[in-house]
Design a protein around this motif. Sequence first.
Motif, PDB file in Angstrom:
ATOM      1  N   PHE A  96      -1.494 -29.332 -48.493  1.00 38.62           N
ATOM      2  CA  PHE A  96      -0.686 -30.165 -47.599  1.00 38.62           C
ATOM      3  C   PHE A  96      -1.198 -30.004 -46.170  1.00 38.62           C
ATOM      4  O   PHE A  96      -1.248 -28.894 -45.641  1.00 38.62           O
ATOM      5  CB  PHE A  96       0.784 -29.751 -47.678  1.00 38.62           C
ATOM      6  CG  PHE A  96       1.682 -30.668 -46.886  1.00 38.62           C
ATOM      7  CD1 PHE A  96       2.177 -31.835 -47.445  1.00 38.62           C
ATOM      8  CD2 PHE A  96       2.001 -30.377 -45.562  1.00 38.62           C
ATOM      9  CE1 PHE A  96       2.979 -32.694 -46.699  1.00 38.62           C
ATOM     10  CE2 PHE A  96       2.804 -31.230 -44.815  1.00 38.62           C
ATOM     11  CZ  PHE A  96       3.295 -32.385 -45.388  1.00 38.62           C
ATOM     12  N   ILE A  97      -1.603 -31.115 -45.571  1.00 39.70           N
ATOM     13  CA  ILE A  97      -2.081 -31.074 -44.184  1.00 39.70           C
ATOM     14  C   ILE A  97      -0.950 -31.567 -43.287  1.00 39.70           C
ATOM     15  O   ILE A  97      -0.478 -32.693 -43.430  1.00 39.70           O
ATOM     16  CB  ILE A  97      -3.329 -31.979 -43.985  1.00 39.70           C
ATOM     17  CG1 ILE A  97      -4.447 -31.599 -44.972  1.00 39.70           C
ATOM     18  CG2 ILE A  97      -3.815 -31.927 -42.540  1.00 39.70           C
ATOM     19  CD1 ILE A  97      -5.119 -30.275 -44.730  1.00 39.70           C
ATOM     20  N   SER A  98      -0.539 -30.729 -42.369  1.00 38.12           N
ATOM     21  CA  SER A  98       0.546 -31.112 -41.456  1.00 38.12           C
ATOM     22  C   SER A  98      -0.039 -31.382 -40.082  1.00 38.12           C
ATOM     23  O   SER A  98      -0.647 -30.508 -39.471  1.00 38.12           O
ATOM     24  CB  SER A  98       1.556 -29.969 -41.369  1.00 38.12           C
ATOM     25  OG  SER A  98       2.487 -30.263 -40.359  1.00 38.12           O
ATOM     26  N   GLY A  99       0.125 -32.615 -39.595  1.00 35.93           N
ATOM     27  CA  GLY A  99      -0.419 -32.965 -38.281  1.00 35.93           C
ATOM     28  C   GLY A  99      -1.910 -33.235 -38.379  1.00 35.93           C
ATOM     29  O   GLY A  99      -2.407 -33.525 -39.462  1.00 35.93           O
ATOM     30  N   PRO A 100      -2.658 -33.106 -37.276  1.00 35.47           N
ATOM     31  CA  PRO A 100      -2.161 -32.694 -35.967  1.00 35.47           C
ATOM     32  C   PRO A 100      -1.371 -33.802 -35.283  1.00 35.47           C
ATOM     33  O   PRO A 100      -1.425 -34.951 -35.710  1.00 35.47           O
ATOM     34  CB  PRO A 100      -3.445 -32.388 -35.189  1.00 35.47           C
ATOM     35  CG  PRO A 100      -4.470 -33.289 -35.803  1.00 35.47           C
ATOM     36  CD  PRO A 100      -4.098 -33.421 -37.242  1.00 35.47           C
ATOM     37  N   GLU A 101      -0.655 -33.411 -34.228  1.00 34.77           N
ATOM     38  CA  GLU A 101       0.136 -34.387 -33.497  1.00 34.77           C
ATOM     39  C   GLU A 101      -0.627 -34.881 -32.276  1.00 34.77           C
ATOM     40  O   GLU A 101      -1.512 -34.191 -31.765  1.00 34.77           O
ATOM     41  CB  GLU A 101       1.466 -33.749 -33.076  1.00 34.77           C
ATOM     42  CG  GLU A 101       2.358 -33.522 -34.294  1.00 34.77           C
ATOM     43  CD  GLU A 101       3.557 -32.637 -34.020  1.00 34.77           C
ATOM     44  OE1 GLU A 101       3.794 -32.292 -32.841  1.00 34.77           O
ATOM     45  OE2 GLU A 101       4.245 -32.294 -34.983  1.00 34.77           O
ATOM     46  N   TYR A 102      -0.224 -36.060 -31.854  1.00 33.10           N
ATOM     47  CA  TYR A 102      -0.848 -36.672 -30.674  1.00 33.10           C
ATOM     48  C   TYR A 102      -0.174 -36.111 -29.428  1.00 33.10           C
ATOM     49  O   TYR A 102       1.034 -35.920 -29.409  1.00 33.10           O
ATOM     50  CB  TYR A 102      -0.646 -38.192 -30.759  1.00 33.10           C
ATOM     51  CG  TYR A 102      -1.335 -38.967 -29.685  1.00 33.10           C
ATOM     52  CD1 TYR A 102      -2.680 -39.306 -29.791  1.00 33.10           C
ATOM     53  CD2 TYR A 102      -0.631 -39.360 -28.547  1.00 33.10           C
ATOM     54  CE1 TYR A 102      -3.312 -40.024 -28.791  1.00 33.10           C
ATOM     55  CE2 TYR A 102      -1.257 -40.085 -27.540  1.00 33.10           C
ATOM     56  CZ  TYR A 102      -2.599 -40.406 -27.671  1.00 33.10           C
ATOM     57  OH  TYR A 102      -3.220 -41.119 -26.671  1.00 33.10           O
ATOM     58  N   GLY A 103      -0.944 -35.828 -28.405  1.00 33.17           N
ATOM     59  CA  GLY A 103      -0.327 -35.354 -27.160  1.00 33.17           C
ATOM     60  C   GLY A 103      -1.345 -34.664 -26.282  1.00 33.17           C
ATOM     61  O   GLY A 103      -2.559 -34.785 -26.483  1.00 33.17           O
ATOM     62  N   ARG A 104      -0.829 -33.901 -25.313  1.00 31.49           N
ATOM     63  CA  ARG A 104      -1.718 -33.224 -24.371  1.00 31.49           C
ATOM     64  C   ARG A 104      -2.375 -32.024 -25.053  1.00 31.49           C
ATOM     65  O   ARG A 104      -1.695 -31.212 -25.680  1.00 31.49           O
ATOM     66  CB  ARG A 104      -0.921 -32.755 -23.149  1.00 31.49           C
ATOM     67  CG  ARG A 104      -1.814 -32.245 -22.047  1.00 31.49           C
ATOM     68  CD  ARG A 104      -1.022 -31.720 -20.859  1.00 31.49           C
ATOM     69  NE  ARG A 104      -1.935 -31.224 -19.836  1.00 31.49           N
ATOM     70  CZ  ARG A 104      -2.549 -30.051 -19.894  1.00 31.49           C
ATOM     71  NH1 ARG A 104      -2.349 -29.231 -20.902  1.00 31.49           N
ATOM     72  NH2 ARG A 104      -3.383 -29.676 -18.936  1.00 31.49           N
ATOM     73  N   LEU A 105      -3.702 -31.945 -24.930  1.00 28.37           N
ATOM     74  CA  LEU A 105      -4.434 -30.851 -25.561  1.00 28.37           C
ATOM     75  C   LEU A 105      -4.784 -29.798 -24.510  1.00 28.37           C
ATOM     76  O   LEU A 105      -4.673 -30.044 -23.295  1.00 28.37           O
ATOM     77  CB  LEU A 105      -5.709 -31.396 -26.218  1.00 28.37           C
ATOM     78  CG  LEU A 105      -5.459 -32.529 -27.223  1.00 28.37           C
ATOM     79  CD1 LEU A 105      -6.770 -33.117 -27.712  1.00 28.37           C
ATOM     80  CD2 LEU A 105      -4.640 -32.015 -28.397  1.00 28.37           C
ATOM     81  N   ALA A 106      -5.212 -28.617 -24.978  1.00 36.18           N
ATOM     82  CA  ALA A 106      -5.518 -27.528 -24.050  1.00 36.18           C
ATOM     83  C   ALA A 106      -6.570 -27.940 -23.028  1.00 36.18           C
ATOM     84  O   ALA A 106      -6.561 -27.492 -21.882  1.00 36.18           O
ATOM     85  CB  ALA A 106      -5.985 -26.314 -24.842  1.00 36.18           C
ATOM     86  N   SER A 107      -7.476 -28.826 -23.419  1.00 35.00           N
ATOM     87  CA  SER A 107      -8.534 -29.284 -22.515  1.00 35.00           C
ATOM     88  C   SER A 107      -7.979 -30.107 -21.353  1.00 35.00           C
ATOM     89  O   SER A 107      -8.689 -30.378 -20.397  1.00 35.00           O
ATOM     90  CB  SER A 107      -9.514 -30.157 -23.311  1.00 35.00           C
ATOM     91  OG  SER A 107      -8.796 -31.247 -23.873  1.00 35.00           O
ATOM     92  N   GLY A 108      -6.727 -30.524 -21.478  1.00 35.99           N
ATOM     93  CA  GLY A 108      -6.142 -31.404 -20.464  1.00 35.99           C
ATOM     94  C   GLY A 108      -6.213 -32.862 -20.893  1.00 35.99           C
ATOM     95  O   GLY A 108      -5.561 -33.720 -20.308  1.00 35.99           O
ATOM     96  N   LEU A 109      -7.011 -33.129 -21.932  1.00 34.27           N
ATOM     97  CA  LEU A 109      -7.134 -34.499 -22.420  1.00 34.27           C
ATOM     98  C   LEU A 109      -5.955 -34.820 -23.325  1.00 34.27           C
ATOM     99  O   LEU A 109      -5.277 -33.920 -23.855  1.00 34.27           O
ATOM    100  CB  LEU A 109      -8.437 -34.677 -23.213  1.00 34.27           C
ATOM    101  CG  LEU A 109      -9.737 -34.416 -22.435  1.00 34.27           C
ATOM    102  CD1 LEU A 109     -10.929 -34.452 -23.386  1.00 34.27           C
ATOM    103  CD2 LEU A 109      -9.884 -35.449 -21.321  1.00 34.27           C
TER     104      LEU A 109
END
Length: 401
Positions: A149-162
């Motif tokens: 079962f693969i959960s996510g990943p979710e869309y949003g702000r990443l550690a890179s800032g992107l």
Amino acid sequence: MKGPLTNKRIVLGVTGSIACYKALELASKLVQNGALVDTIMTKSSQEFLTPLAFKSLTHRDVVTNMYDINSQFAINHVGLAESADIIVIAPATANTIAKISNGMSDDSLTTTVLAAKCPIVIAPAMDGNMFDNPATQNNIATLISRGIFISGPEYGRLASGLIGNGRMTSPKNLVNIVTTTLGSNGDLSGKKILISAGGTAEPIDPVRFITNKSSGKMGYSLATAARDRGATVTLVSASNMLETPIGMQTKKVKTSSEMYDVISKEIIEMDAIIMAAAVSDWTPEKYSSSKYKKNGTENWSIDLIKTTDIIANISKPNLIKIGFAAESDNLIENGKSKIQSKSLDLIVANDILDKNNGFESDTNKVSIIHPNGDVEAIPTMPKYEIANEILDRMIPLFNKK
Ligand SMILES: Cc1cc2nc3c(=O)[nH]c(=O)nc-3n(C[C@H](O)[C@H](O)[C@H](O)COP(=O)(O)O)c2cc1C
């Protein structure tokens, strides 16, 4: 409280992503839910966090090195795979996903996964481009095809800032996913259950409505408990206060007539209905599209008409029907008469004058009334446990129908 994770053996795999700080929260939540959590950290993850952090939260040794002579793991390198009820890898790097997809076993985590027969949940976390890369996508497709079962990943702000598709699923949602996955073969698996929740609101004019004190907590607890035992749940909710639970279909309604319409359609597919919603018995005869004004009047009255009694009007061969009776007087007598008049299989009666239980409260104290007149008094306990008491009594009914 005994819950679905109590004493479950969970292997938590932690890999070298900046999101691994979230694995601490996940470990903590799993432990708080009663699970026995064995953490396996990859070498890279130890650049971000120390094993001590996980050991402090889980109170169990952390596996960090396959060849550590002092570790239990070195003595039986597949021991955790054999004892685990479930493996959760959160966060999962692109690297570890690639290794698992290719059947590699060059560290403790991948060796455990390769030897495991239990369900596996993987929560990827990485830069959006790494995730979108066809290599990663192919690896993930391979894992899905193997039943992981693969959960996510979710869309949003990443550690890179992107901003991108790479955030790890929240620990809270992962706890729900683990619970649902563990429960999928439970004693309600294969059953379709409709559960209603919350208090309906009957509009008078654009700003006013008639409602009641139901929070929806009992219905939501029933829905999650049924889900955690493997049922396919449809929650018909008139509550706005509670977070939509994961792992079930939720249909939001406002009025009693909307609830009746939704339930009438959905019931065709169902094996059972539990009507925990507090449905208004009355609705204004006329809705005013403009707000009623005071206009100097001291008294004001509106005409009310009866709403449809939903559970009494729902019928289908072999359908199990469980109703609720919220009573202020003659709890048992009123409950018994409702069980007959609405042709129910069980009725759950609660005393709404009990200040510590019932509406809005996190606990409940109920009487379960059977068609033969038997009454079982269930003492005060959290609503999730009350839900399981009700479900325990519903299961034998499936065999009788
Ligand atoms: C600061 C930093 C953050 C990283 N974050 C991620 C990440 O979120 N996801 C990922 O797949 N790799 C990430 N990496 C790269 C992995 O650490 C690297 O691929 C490593 O080999 C993964 O090893 P493991 O899968 O055995 O833990 C990061 C590296 C650094 C230096």
